[in-house]
Design a protein around this motif. Structure first.
Motif, short mmCIF file in Angstrom:
data_model
loop_
_atom_site.label_atom_id
_atom_site.label_comp_id
_atom_site.label_asym_id
_atom_site.label_seq_id
_atom_site.Cartn_x
_atom_site.Cartn_y
_atom_site.Cartn_z
N THR A 148 0.86 -1.18 0.00
CA THR A 148 0.00 0.00 0.00
C THR A 148 0.90 1.23 0.00
O THR A 148 2.12 1.14 0.14
N ASN A 149 0.28 2.40 -0.12
CA ASN A 149 1.05 3.65 -0.18
C ASN A 149 1.57 4.10 1.17
O ASN A 149 2.16 5.17 1.27
N ARG A 150 1.36 3.29 2.21
CA ARG A 150 1.95 3.62 3.51
C ARG A 150 3.46 3.79 3.36
O ARG A 150 4.05 4.64 4.00
N ASN A 151 4.07 2.95 2.54
CA ASN A 151 5.53 3.02 2.38
C ASN A 151 5.96 3.02 0.92
O ASN A 151 7.05 2.59 0.58
N ARG A 152 5.09 3.54 0.04
CA ARG A 152 5.47 3.59 -1.38
C ARG A 152 4.79 4.76 -2.08
O ARG A 152 3.77 5.26 -1.63
N MET A 153 5.41 5.18 -3.18
CA MET A 153 4.78 6.19 -4.04
C MET A 153 5.10 5.84 -5.49
O MET A 153 6.03 5.08 -5.78
N TYR A 154 4.31 6.43 -6.39
CA TYR A 154 4.51 6.20 -7.82
C TYR A 154 4.84 7.53 -8.50
O TYR A 154 4.17 8.53 -8.28
N ILE A 155 5.91 7.50 -9.31
CA ILE A 155 6.34 8.71 -10.01
C ILE A 155 6.40 8.43 -11.51
O ILE A 155 6.28 7.29 -11.96
N TYR A 156 6.61 9.50 -12.30
CA TYR A 156 6.68 9.40 -13.75
C TYR A 156 8.16 9.46 -14.15
O TYR A 156 8.75 10.53 -14.20
N SER A 157 8.76 8.30 -14.41
CA SER A 157 10.17 8.23 -14.77
C SER A 157 10.31 8.34 -16.29
O SER A 157 9.32 8.26 -17.03
N PRO A 158 11.54 8.47 -16.81
CA PRO A 158 11.74 8.49 -18.27
C PRO A 158 11.22 7.23 -18.96
O PRO A 158 10.92 7.25 -20.14
N ASN A 159 11.09 6.13 -18.19
CA ASN A 159 10.60 4.86 -18.76
C ASN A 159 9.13 4.59 -18.44
O ASN A 159 8.63 3.50 -18.68
N GLY A 160 8.45 5.58 -17.89
CA GLY A 160 7.05 5.40 -17.53
C GLY A 160 6.86 5.37 -16.03
O GLY A 160 7.68 5.93 -15.28
N ILE A 161 5.83 4.70 -15.57
CA ILE A 161 5.53 4.70 -14.14
C ILE A 161 6.61 3.94 -13.37
O ILE A 161 7.10 2.91 -13.81
N GLN A 162 6.99 4.48 -12.21
CA GLN A 162 8.03 3.86 -11.39
C GLN A 162 7.59 3.85 -9.94
O GLN A 162 7.09 4.84 -9.41
N LEU A 163 7.78 2.71 -9.29
CA LEU A 163 7.45 2.55 -7.88
C LEU A 163 8.68 2.83 -7.03
O LEU A 163 9.76 2.29 -7.29
N LEU A 164 8.53 3.69 -6.02
CA LEU A 164 9.57 3.91 -5.03
C LEU A 164 9.06 3.38 -3.70
O LEU A 164 8.03 3.83 -3.20
N ASN A 165 9.79 2.42 -3.14
CA ASN A 165 9.33 1.68 -1.97
C ASN A 165 10.30 1.86 -0.81
O ASN A 165 11.51 1.71 -0.98
N ILE A 166 9.79 2.18 0.38
CA ILE A 166 10.62 2.28 1.57
C ILE A 166 10.73 0.89 2.19
O ILE A 166 9.71 0.28 2.55
N PRO A 167 11.95 0.35 2.35
CA PRO A 167 12.08 -0.96 2.99
C PRO A 167 11.78 -0.86 4.48
O PRO A 167 12.14 0.12 5.13
N ILE A 168 11.09 -1.84 5.00
CA ILE A 168 10.74 -1.82 6.42
C ILE A 168 11.27 -3.08 7.11
O ILE A 168 11.51 -4.11 6.48
N LYS A 169 11.45 -2.96 8.43
CA LYS A 169 11.86 -4.12 9.22
C LYS A 169 10.63 -4.98 9.46
O LYS A 169 9.62 -4.51 10.00
N HIS A 170 10.70 -6.23 9.06
CA HIS A 170 9.54 -7.11 9.21
C HIS A 170 9.50 -7.70 10.62
O HIS A 170 10.51 -8.15 11.16
N SER A 171 8.32 -7.68 11.18
CA SER A 171 8.12 -8.15 12.54
C SER A 171 7.75 -9.63 12.53
O SER A 171 7.18 -10.15 11.57
N LYS A 172 8.08 -10.31 13.63
CA LYS A 172 7.69 -11.72 13.78
C LYS A 172 6.23 -11.84 14.19
O LYS A 172 5.64 -12.91 14.14
N GLU A 173 5.67 -10.71 14.62
CA GLU A 173 4.26 -10.70 15.02
C GLU A 173 3.37 -10.84 13.78
O GLU A 173 3.68 -10.33 12.71
N ALA A 174 2.26 -11.54 13.95
CA ALA A 174 1.33 -11.72 12.83
C ALA A 174 0.73 -10.39 12.40
O ALA A 174 0.56 -10.12 11.21
N HIS A 175 0.42 -9.57 13.38
CA HIS A 175 -0.14 -8.25 13.10
C HIS A 175 0.70 -7.20 13.80
O HIS A 175 0.86 -7.24 15.02
#
Length: 203
Positions: A37-64
């Motif tokens: 979801t866009n909580r940690n990503r955005m979409y921009i217009y790159s020279p090659n078209g649409i591009q996703l920029l994603n922030i890497p997050i630390k994954h938790s061992k918790e289910a939620h």
């Protein structure tokens, strides 16, 4: 109109239009984190078209894991990569240099929590638009929100069916008009006119 939304990373145009048009803004901060979801990503217009920029997050061992507890993964130099991508996409846009110094702190300062980063993004974009948008945070998760217009679905790009009005984009002659990208696309192409655009955008 009281709007209920999630704070996101350089929100989509529809997301920002909802906030600008609202009488009051409440950010849902008691939700469980959802991937892709866009909580940690955005979409921009790159020279090659649409591009996703994603922030890497630390994954938790918790289910939620609550979004407000999600930490940013700093082992990857994502900030440098994101800013280089923005430069490649928008260096030739009319207003990139005008706003460059305003957004630069996001790509230099290291935040621990994703929520803190997104709230800082929100304040910086407001500054670029020349507006102040006061907000509140939820104290508990709202399954249903009869007192609000619920715009939380705008965080999921696949569920957001907003059709944005046309404005001129840098690489439009190559790939045509790309709909509902990050607010940065509108800002870099339209400057302060972006605010009038957001006020008039149909949701």
């Amino acid at each position: 109109m009281k709007a209920l939304l999630y704070p996101t990373y350089f929100p989509s145009i529809s997301h920002y239009a909802a906030m600008v048009q609202a009488d009051s803004i409440t950010f849902e901060t008691e939700d469980n984190f959802q991937k892709q979801t866009n909580r940690n990503r955005m979409y921009i217009y790159s020279p090659n078209g649409i591009q996703l920029l994603n922030i890497p997050i630390k994954h938790s061992k918790e289910a939620h894991q609550k979004t407000k507890e999600v930490k940013i993964e700093q082992d990857f130099n994502w900030q440098k990569q994101h800013f280089k991508s923005l430069e490649a996409a928008y260096r030739t846009s009319p207003f990139f240099e005008y706003f460059e110094d305003d957004i630069l702190p996001i790509f230099q300062k290291k935040q621990t929590f994703l929520l803190d980063l997104n709230l800082e993004v929100f304040e910086i974009v407001n500054q670029c638009l020349g507006i102040t948008l006061p907000f509140e945070k939820t104290a508990e998760y709202f399954q249903n929100s009869p007192d609000y217009i619920d715009y939380r679905t705008l965080t999921n790009g696949k569920k957001d069916q907003t059709s944005c009005e046309h404005y001129t984009q840098v690489f439009e002659d190559k790939h045509g008009f790309l709909n509902n990208l990050s607010i940065l696309d509108l800002l870099f192409n339209e400057g302060r006119y972006a605010l009038d655009y957001l006020k008039n955008q149909k949701l």
